[in-house]
Structure formats: C-alpha cells, structure tokens
Design a protein around this motif. Structure first.
Motif, short mmCIF file in Angstrom:
data_model
loop_
_atom_site.label_atom_id
_atom_site.label_comp_id
_atom_site.label_asym_id
_atom_site.label_seq_id
_atom_site.Cartn_x
_atom_site.Cartn_y
_atom_site.Cartn_z
N SER A 75 5.87 9.44 7.30
CA SER A 75 7.15 8.75 7.44
C SER A 75 6.98 7.33 6.92
O SER A 75 5.86 6.83 6.78
CB SER A 75 7.65 8.75 8.89
N VAL A 76 8.11 6.71 6.65
CA VAL A 76 8.15 5.37 6.04
C VAL A 76 9.03 4.48 6.92
O VAL A 76 10.09 4.92 7.38
CB VAL A 76 8.73 5.45 4.61
N PRO A 77 8.61 3.24 7.20
CA PRO A 77 9.45 2.36 8.02
C PRO A 77 10.78 2.07 7.35
O PRO A 77 10.83 1.87 6.13
CB PRO A 77 8.59 1.10 8.18
N VAL A 78 11.83 2.01 8.13
CA VAL A 78 13.15 1.79 7.57
C VAL A 78 13.26 0.42 6.92
O VAL A 78 14.06 0.21 6.00
CB VAL A 78 14.23 1.96 8.66
N THR A 79 12.42 -0.52 7.38
CA THR A 79 12.45 -1.88 6.84
C THR A 79 11.38 -2.10 5.77
O THR A 79 10.96 -3.24 5.53
CB THR A 79 12.26 -2.90 7.97
N VAL A 80 10.95 -1.03 5.13
CA VAL A 80 9.94 -1.15 4.09
C VAL A 80 10.40 -2.16 3.04
O VAL A 80 11.56 -2.17 2.63
CB VAL A 80 9.66 0.23 3.45
N ASP A 81 9.48 -3.04 2.63
CA ASP A 81 9.85 -4.14 1.73
C ASP A 81 10.36 -3.65 0.39
O ASP A 81 11.36 -4.17 -0.14
CB ASP A 81 8.64 -5.06 1.51
N ASP A 82 9.68 -2.66 -0.19
CA ASP A 82 9.99 -2.23 -1.56
C ASP A 82 10.03 -0.71 -1.62
O ASP A 82 9.01 -0.07 -1.91
CB ASP A 82 8.94 -2.79 -2.53
N PRO A 83 11.16 -0.10 -1.32
CA PRO A 83 11.25 1.36 -1.35
C PRO A 83 10.89 1.96 -2.70
O PRO A 83 10.30 3.04 -2.77
CB PRO A 83 12.72 1.64 -1.01
N ASP A 84 11.23 1.25 -3.80
CA ASP A 84 10.91 1.77 -5.12
C ASP A 84 9.39 1.84 -5.33
O ASP A 84 8.87 2.82 -5.86
CB ASP A 84 11.54 0.89 -6.20
N MET A 85 8.70 0.81 -4.89
CA MET A 85 7.25 0.83 -4.99
C MET A 85 6.68 1.97 -4.14
O MET A 85 5.78 2.70 -4.59
CB MET A 85 6.66 -0.50 -4.51
N THR A 86 7.19 2.14 -2.95
CA THR A 86 6.71 3.21 -2.07
C THR A 86 6.90 4.57 -2.71
O THR A 86 6.00 5.42 -2.68
CB THR A 86 7.43 3.16 -0.71
N SER A 87 8.07 4.80 -3.30
CA SER A 87 8.33 6.10 -3.92
C SER A 87 7.41 6.34 -5.11
O SER A 87 6.90 7.45 -5.31
CB SER A 87 9.80 6.20 -4.35
N VAL A 88 7.16 5.29 -5.91
CA VAL A 88 6.29 5.42 -7.08
C VAL A 88 4.86 5.75 -6.63
O VAL A 88 4.22 6.66 -7.16
CB VAL A 88 6.31 4.13 -7.92
N ILE A 89 4.36 5.01 -5.64
CA ILE A 89 2.99 5.22 -5.16
C ILE A 89 2.83 6.60 -4.54
O ILE A 89 1.87 7.34 -4.82
CB ILE A 89 2.60 4.13 -4.14
N LEU A 90 3.77 6.99 -3.67
CA LEU A 90 3.66 8.29 -3.00
C LEU A 90 3.74 9.44 -3.99
O LEU A 90 3.01 10.43 -3.87
CB LEU A 90 4.77 8.44 -1.95
N ASP A 91 4.64 9.33 -4.96
CA ASP A 91 4.81 10.41 -5.92
C ASP A 91 3.53 10.63 -6.72
O ASP A 91 3.04 11.76 -6.86
CB ASP A 91 5.97 10.08 -6.86
#
Length: 482
Positions: A370-386
């Motif tokens: 799961s990912v915190p709702v207040t994640v600073d950079d959702p785009d970065m998170t999606s790129v890294i996780l993918d």
C-alpha cells in the motif's frame, strides 16, 4: 469476483505511450521521454532522473516473528539466491532512475499510520499484512493504486487477476505484485509424509491429481486410516500418529464468494447455495470423525523456544517429525521442512468433485503493498513500482520459483507439476479481506451455518445484518476521495 489467476503468462508485445514532462529545476527530478514498444518484444519504460532521491519502504525485515521474507531488501552482497536476486533488482532500479532504494524495519502499518497522521511521510511504500492494512484503507490513509498514471495492471508483473479481485468499488488500496512472491508463497497447499504413505501402503496423491481423482473423499479415507494410538494409552498425544494436521475442508466443500457484484455495480451477499447444502450434508458426519487437529491442540507439548514462533515449532514438530500424514499449509512453509526427517511431497487442495476446477486461496494475512495517501510524488512512486515489479518478475521470480522451490527444496519432480497447478489456480477474495474492517458486520453467518447445519434459519437471522454490513463497506469505500 472469482477468477483463476493468469498472473504468470509470458510477456506479450504491447504498445505503451506515456506523456512526458520536463522540469528545469536542478533540485527537482527530471522526467523525459516517451515509452513505446520498440518492436523487439521488450518493454520501454518512462525515462526519469530522480537526482539521488530516496525511495523508502516500510517492512518487517528481521523483526518479524511469525514470518520472515527477504523480497524487499537485503544488505550488501549475498550468496543466497533470494537475497542476491533482491539486491540485483534493487540495483537495476537505482541505476535506471538515479534513486536510492531504502528499507526501514518496523511494524509497517502502525508506523505508517503514526507518520501519516503527524504529516511526516518520508516513505513511498508499505509492505504489511493485507488484513492489517484494511483499517488504514477505510480511514482514508492509503492511496488508490487506480489513480496511478502510466501503470497497466494487465501486465503480468502486476498479477492481473489479483489487481482485478483486490479492486472493490472501483478502488484498490491494497495490492500485490511481483516485487514480492507472496501471490505464490502464501498460496495454500497440502503436504504429505512419504514415509507414512509407504508404511500405510497408500498410493502417493500425485497419481490422484494426475488422473483428476484427488478429492476430499480420497483424502478423508487416507486420514482416517492413518490415525493410530501408537503407545496404546487411550489418549492422542505427540507420541501418536495423526491423519491430518491443520486440515479443514470448509474452504473447499462449502466455498462460495461472500458476495457478487451486480450488473449495476452494486454488491449482494451470497448466503448459501444448494451446492453448499448438499456438500455439507455429505461431509459433515465424516468431518466429525476426521483425525485432524489445529495448532492449539499441540501447544502444551511443543517446545517453542527453539523456533521463531509457536506456529513454526508446531509445524516442525507435528509434521516435520513424522506425527501426521497430511499438513495443510502454504507454499512458503517448504523453508521450514528442509531438515525434515523423511521426504515429503505436495499436492493441491483436494476437490469436492472431479468436475470442479482446481482452486487455491491466498491467505488474506499475506504481506501486500500500500502507498500513503499523502505520498509526495505519486508519479515517481508509480514509475519506481512499475519498473521494480517488472525486474522482479525477470530476476526474483525464477530465483524463487525455479531455483529455490523446485531445485533446492523439492526432492521429487512430480512436486513441480503440483506447484504449477497451485500457481495457476490461485484466487483472491476482496470481501473476505475488507469486511474485517467493519465491526459487528454480520458476516459470521457461514460459521454459524456450519455449526448448526440449518442454513435457512441461520441465513434468515443474519441476512439483513450481513447485507447492511456489506452496503456500509461499499459506501465507505466509495466515499474515500482526495
């Protein structure tokens, strides 16, 4: 809601396009380029430079007592197959995106909740039991994976059927992917003791699976024939022999999804079906005499001091020391049996009827993401996780499934075939996961039905409350927004 898993199909050639953005601030990540299929059959991912930024994952690590896996993080060089694959995968992500992968050992969701509430989110991912993540999801603390841009959940490294079935009310706050092997390792399986099979002159269950005759009837007959008061003292203790340990057929004989989604998007609780009633009538008397006991039955006799938990000690003592013909468990428990006295084998859960499809559940306690709702950079998170999930499928999956399971832990190639059947038949039930977050929800009706045997009267008592509990859950899910 209930579909066989197809998460392990070979990679197909796709055309994927992403919008690009540029940032000229030297202190900010620079993201450029577009992603297209080059025609080589290889995926091309979004180009980004995150300027050495840290991507932190909260996980249990060595602090875990009841389980421990190394799918997330490993320090430095390691000759261990799994740890080495994790190090290699993480390094590929770091090099590609100029990012620093970090991991913090803690009680993940508890720590995440505290930091989210305090506005001190310094992490991008939480690796926690699915069941322990529900409250945070329903309290609006977790990011909806469906909001990620540039992620195609149909890609095999996102475990497509899990992504589908863990989506409830068009939201996915808890997810699994190939960064972790838990969509495989926490899948249910049946272990059998080959020495006891030989002693009892039983045919190994492999043959029944291969001829599609591996049913509950066959397993029950074997279990009842195996029980023996070895020392003749009139009491069943660890000095004796058991047909089964931790084996229960409710999930096979009576299983139906707890709810279905209707054409209009609403959800309806499934009380019971004629098939469930018929199977209950057929098997309830047999189950009363079934020589199977749960973990607690042995706790007074098991020494828990030499293993991480009482659960591990019980498995290693009861099954590992040849006191039970069968043990119900999950695939990852193979790591506890590497020093077992005699050989064991594995087979899928038996069917109630040969015409049924193979069906394997994944424990809702399995660690998920799961990912915190207040994640600073959702785009970065999606790129890294993918990209991390993609490389994990390339590197960690074969290290775990082919090398560790099939080569290092298994003694018989027939076990490989059994593992493949289990892996291809995994199912997820989101209602069973999420409904636990709604207190006093009326969803104890299945247990009450099986205890009383009177399905209609129990359903009459519970139906309105259970449907109201489900309606409350869906309404709460739909109300969560940003």
């Amino acid at each position: 809601m209930k579909k066989l898993i197809c998460a392990f199909l070979a990679l197909a050639m796709l055309t994927v396009s992403f919008s690009a953005c540029a940032n000229n601030d030297d202190n900010e990540p620079v993201v450029t380029g577009t992603n297209v299929d080059t025609g080589t059959g290889e995926y091309v991912f979004k180009e980004a430079d995150y300027q050495g930024e840290e991507f932190k994952i909260l996980h249990y690590g060595n602090t875990a007592k009841d389980f421990h896996d190394e799918y997330i993080w490993s320090e430095g060089f390691s000759s261990d197959i799994i740890a080495g694959a994790v190090i290699e995968r993480n390094k590929l992500v770091e090099d590609r995106y100029n990012v620093k992968i970090a991991a913090e050992e803690c009680s993940p969701m508890s720590e995440a909740t505290n930091r989210i509430q305090a506005g001190m989110v310094d992490f991008g991912l939480i690796y926690e039991w699915g069941s322990r993540s529900v409250s945070a999801a329903l309290d609006g603390m977790l990011f909806d994976f469906r909001e990620f841009t540039d992620v195609d959940f149909e890609n095999s490294w996102w475990v497509p059927s899990a992504a589908e079935s863990l989506t409830l009310a068009d939201r996915m706050f808890i997810n699994t992917n190939m960064i972790s092997m838990n969509s495989i390792s926490w899948a249910g399986i049946v272990f059998f003791n080959k020495m006891l099979m030989d002693k009892l002159q039983y045919e190994y269950p492999y043959e029944y699976v291969q001829t599609n005759t591996w049913t509950c009837d066959v397993m029950l007959e074997m279990m009842n024939g195996a029980e023996e008061d070895v020392n003749g003292d009139g009491e069943m203790t660890l000095a004796d022999q058991y047909g089964g340990f931790g084996v229960g057929f409710e999930g096979i004989l009576y299983y139906e999804p707890l709810a279905r989604q209707n054409d209009d998007g609403s959800y309806t609780v499934i009380g019971y079906t004629d098939k469930m009633v018929a199977r209950y009538s057929e098997y309830s008397r047999k189950l009363e005499d079934m020589s199977s006991h749960g973990y607690e039955y042995f706790w007074d006799e098991v020494d828990s001091s030499i293993h991480p938990s009482i659960h591990v000690s019980t498995r290693k003592t009861v099954f590992g020391d040849d006191h039970a013909l069968f043990m119900a468990g999950s695939i990852d428990m193979t790591k506890e049996l590497v020093d077992m006295k005699h050989d064991y084998g594995v087979v899928p859960d038996p069917k109630a009827d040969p015409s049924d499809e193979w069906s394997t559940g994944v424990d809702y306690n399995a660690p998920m993401f799961s990912v915190p709702v207040t994640v600073d950079d959702p785009d970065m998170t999606s790129v890294i996780l993918d990209y991390m999930a993609y490389e994990s499928e390339n590197i960690l999956l074969p290290a775990y499934y082919e090398t560790t399971l099939k080569t290092k832990r298994m003694q018989d190639q027939r076990d490989y075939e059994m593992l493949d059947i289990v892996r291809a038949s995994v199912e997820f039930d989101p209602i069973s996961l999420y409904i636990r977050g709604i207190p006093d929800n009326g969803f104890g009706f299945r247990d009450a039905m099986f205890a009383s045997g009177n399905f209609s009267s129990v359903w009459k008592k519970y139906s309105k409350k259970a449907q109201a509990g489900l309606d409350d859950l869906i309404e709460k899910m739909e109300s969560i927004g940003y």
